[in-house]
Design an enzyme around this catalytic site. Structure first.
Site, PDB file in Angstrom:
ATOM      1  N   GLY A   1       0.861  -1.186   0.000  1.00 23.29           N
ATOM      2  CA  GLY A   1       0.000   0.000   0.000  1.00 23.29           C
ATOM      3  C   GLY A   1       0.887   1.221   0.000  1.00 23.29           C
TER       4      GLY A   1
ATOM      5  N   GLY B   1       2.922   3.305   1.452  1.00 26.49           N
ATOM      6  CA  GLY B   1       3.632   3.353   2.725  1.00 26.49           C
ATOM      7  C   GLY B   1       4.383   4.658   2.921  1.00 26.49           C
ATOM      8  NE  ARG B   2       8.688   4.948  -1.083  1.00 24.45           N
ATOM      9  CZ  ARG B   2       9.787   4.752  -1.753  1.00 24.45           C
ATOM     10  NH1 ARG B   2      10.823   5.502  -1.518  1.00 24.45           N
ATOM     11  NH2 ARG B   2       9.880   3.804  -2.648  1.00 24.45           N
TER      12      ARG B   2
ATOM     13  CE  LYS C   1       8.031   7.128  -4.648  1.00 24.95           C
ATOM     14  NZ  LYS C   1       8.516   6.646  -5.940  1.00 24.95           N
TER      15      LYS C   1
ATOM     16  CG  ASP D   1      11.692   6.748   6.953  1.00 23.37           C
ATOM     17  OD1 ASP D   1      11.193   6.396   5.852  1.00 23.37           O
ATOM     18  OD2 ASP D   1      12.804   7.293   7.040  1.00 23.37           O
TER      19      ASP D   1
ATOM     20  NE  ARG E   1       3.954   8.463  -7.818  1.00 26.97           N
ATOM     21  CZ  ARG E   1       4.431   7.276  -7.422  1.00 26.97           C
ATOM     22  NH1 ARG E   1       5.601   6.846  -7.851  1.00 26.97           N
ATOM     23  NH2 ARG E   1       3.744   6.531  -6.587  1.00 26.97           N
TER      24      ARG E   1
ATOM     25  NE  ARG F   1       0.120   1.562  -6.539  1.00 28.41           N
ATOM     26  CZ  ARG F   1       1.285   2.180  -6.450  1.00 28.41           C
ATOM     27  NH1 ARG F   1       2.398   1.521  -6.657  1.00 28.41           N
ATOM     28  NH2 ARG F   1       1.352   3.455  -6.149  1.00 28.41           N
TER      29      ARG F   1
ATOM     30  CG  ASP G   1       4.451  -3.545  -5.663  1.00 30.69           C
ATOM     31  OD1 ASP G   1       4.965  -4.587  -6.100  1.00 30.69           O
ATOM     32  OD2 ASP G   1       5.089  -2.700  -5.017  1.00 30.69           O
TER      33      ASP G   1
HETATM   34  P1  AMP Z   1       8.616   0.529  -3.992  1.00 29.86           P
HETATM   35  O1  AMP Z   1       9.906  -0.221  -3.936  1.00 29.86           O
HETATM   36  O2  AMP Z   1       8.787   1.996  -4.059  1.00 29.86           O
HETATM   37  O3  AMP Z   1       7.714   0.025  -5.033  1.00 29.86           O
HETATM   38  O4  AMP Z   1       7.902   0.257  -2.591  1.00 29.86           O
HETATM   39  C1  AMP Z   1       7.391  -0.997  -2.223  1.00 29.86           C
HETATM   40  C2  AMP Z   1       6.519  -0.853  -0.992  1.00 29.86           C
HETATM   41  O5  AMP Z   1       7.280  -0.393   0.118  1.00 29.86           O
HETATM   42  C3  AMP Z   1       5.392   0.142  -1.128  1.00 29.86           C
HETATM   43  O6  AMP Z   1       4.294  -0.340  -0.406  1.00 29.86           O
HETATM   44  C4  AMP Z   1       5.951   1.387  -0.501  1.00 29.86           C
HETATM   45  O7  AMP Z   1       4.947   2.256  -0.024  1.00 29.86           O
HETATM   46  C5  AMP Z   1       6.755   0.807   0.637  1.00 29.86           C
HETATM   47  N1  AMP Z   1       7.847   1.696   1.050  1.00 29.86           N
HETATM   48  C6  AMP Z   1       8.954   1.979   0.339  1.00 29.86           C
HETATM   49  N2  AMP Z   1       9.746   2.826   1.028  1.00 29.86           N
HETATM   50  C7  AMP Z   1       9.137   3.098   2.178  1.00 29.86           C
HETATM   51  C8  AMP Z   1       9.442   3.912   3.316  1.00 29.86           C
HETATM   52  N3  AMP Z   1      10.556   4.626   3.391  1.00 29.86           N
HETATM   53  N4  AMP Z   1       8.557   3.928   4.323  1.00 29.86           N
HETATM   54  C9  AMP Z   1       7.420   3.224   4.268  1.00 29.86           C
HETATM   55  N5  AMP Z   1       7.075   2.441   3.248  1.00 29.86           N
HETATM   56  C10 AMP Z   1       7.912   2.371   2.202  1.00 29.86           C
HETATM   57 MG    MG Z   2       6.061   1.002  -5.663  1.00 26.68          MG
END
Ligand code: AMP
Ligand code: MG
Length: 488
Positions: free
Chosen positions: A88, A90-91, A111, A123, A174, A181, A250
């Site tokens: 989901g 997450g950031r 983002k 975080d 963004r 997705r 995703d």
């Molecule tokens: P991504 O590699 O950007 O596709 O991220 C994969 C998943 O990890 C997604 O659910 C992001 O929201 C979560 N995520 C990536 N970086 C962070 C972060 N610094 N804090 C919290 N969630 C994260």
């Molecule tokens: Mg992602």
């Protein structure tokens, strides 16, 4: 009086299990890096408002216009082939949607705006470097004509973000046609939530593929349209040597735009095995593997929507298979169009495969820069000689060039139109990794001028701007960036 944007939030009107209402974390000292003026105009956003303190509040997540309805959306996904049932935003935070003057609806998303229920151990923040990288590469992709999420603006937050080092925090705003997705469908499918899955498909159809609503089987028509959009998208990536780096389900959008510029990079010397991402040990997402991975991801989408394709399971499987099995052919057709433009042909047919294959073999043998070699070929069609000062075909290409001369002599189009076609299909300026790194490193020292300069260069990728030629140069050995990292 500057006016705030007016949001209309169709995703937030979906059932409660699609998202979590969420505010951004507070940031100590936001400061504007840049606003994307042409994108503001395209979206109908008042730039003077965005530049005002209320605009900075929005870009940094401090406060939103009244019409915003900020949410973190939920999804799941296959990451490097392994199922993760709970992902989901997450950031990230979807502030809301804007209907642009052209009638097109866009998500506006922050983002790096802090933790959400989907942050897992993270975080929720982003260091400055990944924000600038995404800004640069997504805007480059847009200028190159590739469907992509875009950057409306970026701010530093005044926060410190801890990774291997303590780094300044930043937030990217963004913009995408939506952030839905393959993994969003997989989330509801894996929970057997048929109602949510159906609501999701209705939303995607109404928003992205309205023609599918008129089909006898709308979900099949949607699947068919997503597969077509992805076939076109990946064909464009391949034509540019773009390596996404994290093609998890995703990170693949149903609207067919490129998203999630993490460890992405452009290939320099041609090699299908090229990988940049530090976490892609097996080369799963190598340049040459991208079409196969897209196919695999789309099979995952088909599987997720299976219950909606037909009430009879065997029938549903048959429908899914027929759609998914068509991907390779649809990809090849799209890629042949890309290649025809790049090679200066009015039509790329199977009989041209040999010519292409031999070209690529030579590129690999010579470790030739993919972008420069193709741009030099375009120069041969036009008689210009700018790239020639940086790179020219070595003698090993003589026979091949003669074959190409013969092939284009048989082609129906005029040499003028061929030259123009090749110039538009083979960029001179891409965001080369060492330049992106240079811009990021300077920004960490407080100097944003290399970032702004690079943004200007990659915004005009097809123009023969001789004064920028150094940006077209591949990395010297000591400048080469061999590895890239996720923003996490
Ligand atoms: P991504 O590699 O950007 O596709 O991220 C994969 C998943 O990890 C997604 O659910 C992001 O929201 C979560 N995520 C990536 N970086 C962070 C972060 N610094 N804090 C919290 N969630 C994260
Ligand atoms: Mg992602």
């Amino acid at each position: 009086m500057p006016q705030p944007p007016v949001f209309d939030n169709s995703y937030a009107r979906l059932p409660a299990q699609f998202f979590h209402r969420q505010h951004a974390e507070s940031v100590p000292a936001p400061s504007l890096i840049r606003i994307n003026t042409p994108l503001c105009t395209q979206l109908g956003i008042d730039k003077t408002w965005l530049e005002s303190s209320a605009g900075l509040d929005m870009l940094s997540g401090r406060a939103f216009p009244d019409s915003a309805d900020p949410i973190a959306t939920v999804y799941a996904g296959f990451q490097f082939g392994s199922w993760n049932p709970q992902l989901g935003d997450g950031r990230a935070l979807l502030i809301g949607e804007i209907v642009a003057p052209d009638g097109h609806r866009y998500d506006i998303q922050l983002k790096g705006s802090g933790r959400t229920p989907y942050s897992r151990g993270g975080d929720g923040k982003s260091p400055l470097g990944p924000v600038l990288r995404e800004y640069l590469v997504s805007e480059a992709m847009h200028a190159l004509g590739v469907p992509t999420s875009r950057a409306l603006g970026a701010v530093t937050t005044g926060d410190t973000v801890y990774r291997d080092n303590a780094l300044p925090g930043a937030i990217l705003t963004r913009v995408a046609s939506s952030h839905i997705r393959v993994g969003t469908a997989q989330f509801f499918a894996s929970r057997d939530d048929r109602q949510a899955l159906s609501a999701l498909c209705d939303h995607v159809i109404a928003r992205h593929y309205p023609h599918a609503a008129d089909s006898a089987n709308p979900v099949q028509a949607m699947l068919n349209a997503v597969i077509g959009a992805q076939a076109n998208l990946i064909a464009q990536w391949q034509g540019l040597g773009f390596i996404h780096g994290v093609m998890n389900t995703d990170n693949m959008l149903l609207c067919g735009e490129t998203i999630d510029y993490g460890p992405c990079a452009f290939m320099e010397s041609y090699d299908p095995a090229t990988v940049f991402s530090s976490i892609d040990h097996g080369g799963r997402y190598a340049y040459g593997n991208q079409p196969h991975i897209a196919h695999w991801n789309l099979a995952g989408l088909a599987q997720a929507v299976l219950p909606l394709l037909h009430t009879d399971e065997d029938e549903a499987v048959k429908i899914a298979q027929s759609e998914v099995n068509a991907f390779p052919e649809r990809f090849v057709a799209a890629y042949q169009k890309v290649l025809a433009n790049k090679l200066g042909l009015s039509d790329f047919t199977d009989s041209d495969d040999e010519l292409l294959k031999d070209f690529l073999t030579l590129l690999k043998q010579e470790k030739a820069d993919f972008t420069l070699a193709l741009r030099r070929l375009a120069e041969r069609a036009s008689g210009r000689e700018l790239v020639k000062t940086l790179w020219d075909f070595p003698s090993s290409f003589s026979d091949w060039l003669q074959r190409w001369d013969e092939r284009i002599a048989r082609d129906s189009q005029s040499s003028e139109s061929r030259a123009a076609q090749m110039q538009r299909a083979n960029p001179l300026y891409i965001p080369r990794n060492h330049r992106v790194e240079e811009a990021i490193n300077a920004a960490y020292k407080g100097d944003f001028s290399p970032f702004n300069q690079l943004l200007e260069v990659i915004g005009q990728p097809f123009d023969d701007r001789g004064e920028w030629l150094d940006y077209a140069r591949p990395a010297a050995p000591e400048e080469a960036v061999c590895q890239t990292f996720c923003g996490t």
